[in-house]
Motif scaffolding. Structure first.
Motif: not given
Length: 387
Positions: A159-162, A320-327
């Motif tokens: 997500i952060m990339t695209l 993207g950062a929030v999704v990364i932290v959740i994972g």
């Protein structure tokens, strides 16, 4: 006297339990400072190849005397197999990983790079499974959490990339208009893609470093000496690469400014101290635990990047950062369940996953109360590591 002895053991047990957390939080604060100082240094024209060499020269000067003094009697014998592993460590992280990281930083921004490094635990988890340093059972809930968390973390990186999205104004009401400041932080889509690939390569190299360091520590359990050898060999190998890539000797010139501060700060804090503390914590907690604190660094860098570097923060990076932290914390929860089950599932299979209280602390308690301690007086969380 008996009460004082018991309190001393309880305090020692508590401090021993929180030590790895304090060490990792300290390192994330140090890494956050490195992102900012390094970006300033690169913007002022210092070659990243030269920066790698100077960084590890500073690290060698900082840590080698301590290794020589404190580990003279406990330093294990060096074998060819161990030396080759240490050479590989000096190549993977100090040379390959850091040069890719600095290139990615130039194409993106300090905030983006620190957020992207949140996928480090996921990559480390995958590599730990491949090299059989991590246990996974598809039937257990915590193993499923680790697998799902890894997939979610990688999705957040995509997500952060695209997706870029609108600019978010954090600490100021207007966006900087001078292109010199914002070009590296906003960049073109092509630059962002290249920078992301560089950062992904850097994350992979750093994860490989953690895995190999964890294996090498079992053969060479002298953290200070191992750190000294890694940074020294990294300096030598990085110097060879820099001499090939930088033909102008003026690139080696530094002054009393950020071009000097960056290699000294990153060398002492983010190489010498980081390699040592990571090695100490990794021996008991494993490589996945060591990489699980990166979101703290991202938050600090996002704030400092807006204040000091006037970097633009995009909505896509935040999502993207929030999704990364959740994972990431799904992976951490799964790891915490491994720690709970380890005393019963892995008896006699290596050290306890709780940091052990030194035997000396228990003996001090016995001396303080005038005899052997009763089982009821010593907390059940005190575990002596089994070699």
């Amino acid at each position: 006297m008996e009460g004082q002895g018991t309190r001393r053991v309880l305090v020692a047990a508590f401090f021993n339990k929180v030590k790895p957390f304090l060490a990792m939080v300290f390192l994330q604060v140090g890494f956050a400072g490195m992102f900012i100082v390094t970006m300033l240094c690169l913007k002022r024209g210092l070659s990243h190849y030269v920066l790698v060499v100077y960084r590890h020269a500073a690290a060698t000067i900082a840590v080698a005397p301590f290794a020589f003094i404190f580990e003279r009697k406990i330093r294990p014998k060096m074998t060819l197999k161990t030396f080759l592993k240490i050479m590989a460590l000096g190549l993977i992280e100090p040379v390959i990983d850091q040069n890719l990281y600095y290139l990615g930083l130039q194409y993106t921004s300090a905030t983006f790079a620190s957020a992207m490094f949140n996928i480090l635990p996921a990559i480390t988890f995958i590599m730990a499974i491949i090299f059989r340093l991590e246990r996974v059972s598809l039937k257990s809930i915590h193993s499923q959490a680790k697998i799902v968390g890894t997939i979610v973390t990688l999705g957040g990186a995509m997500i952060m990339t695209l997706y870029k999205g609108p600019i978010l104004e954090m600490f100021s009401g207007k966006t900087p208009t001078h292109s010199g400041t914002t070009s590296s932080s906003s960049g073109t889509g092509q630059n962002l893609l290249v920078g992301t690939l560089m950062l992904l390569g850097s994350c992979t190299g750093w994860s490989g470093f953690f895995i190999l360091q964890s294996v090498t520590l079992k053969e060479y359990p002298a953290e200070l000496s191992l750190t000294s050898l890694i940074v020294f060999l990294g300096m030598v190998q990085g110097g060879a690469v820099a001499l090939v890539m930088e033909h102008d000797f003026k690139a080696w010139a530094i002054g009393f400014d950020s071009r000097l501060l960056a290699p000294v700060y990153s060398g002492i804090v983010c190489s010498a101290m980081a390699y040592y503390l990571q090695g100490v914590v990794m021996k008991d907690r494993g490589p996945v635990f060591v990489t699980a604190f990166n979101p703290l660094c991202m938050i600090i860098v996002a704030a400092l990047g807006s204040l000091i570097l006037a970097e633009q923060l995009h909505l896509g990076s935040v999502i993207g950062a929030v999704v990364i932290v959740i994972g990431l914390y799904s992976v951490i929860w799964g790891k915490s369940q491994d720690h709970i089950e380890s005393p019963t599932l892995a008896k006699g299979k290596g050290s306890s996953l709780e940091l052990p209280v030194a035997v000396k602390d228990v003996m001090d308690h016995e001396n303080a109360i005038g005899g052997p301690a009763n089982k009821s007086e010593i907390p059940t969380t005190i575990l002596v590591s089994q070699k």
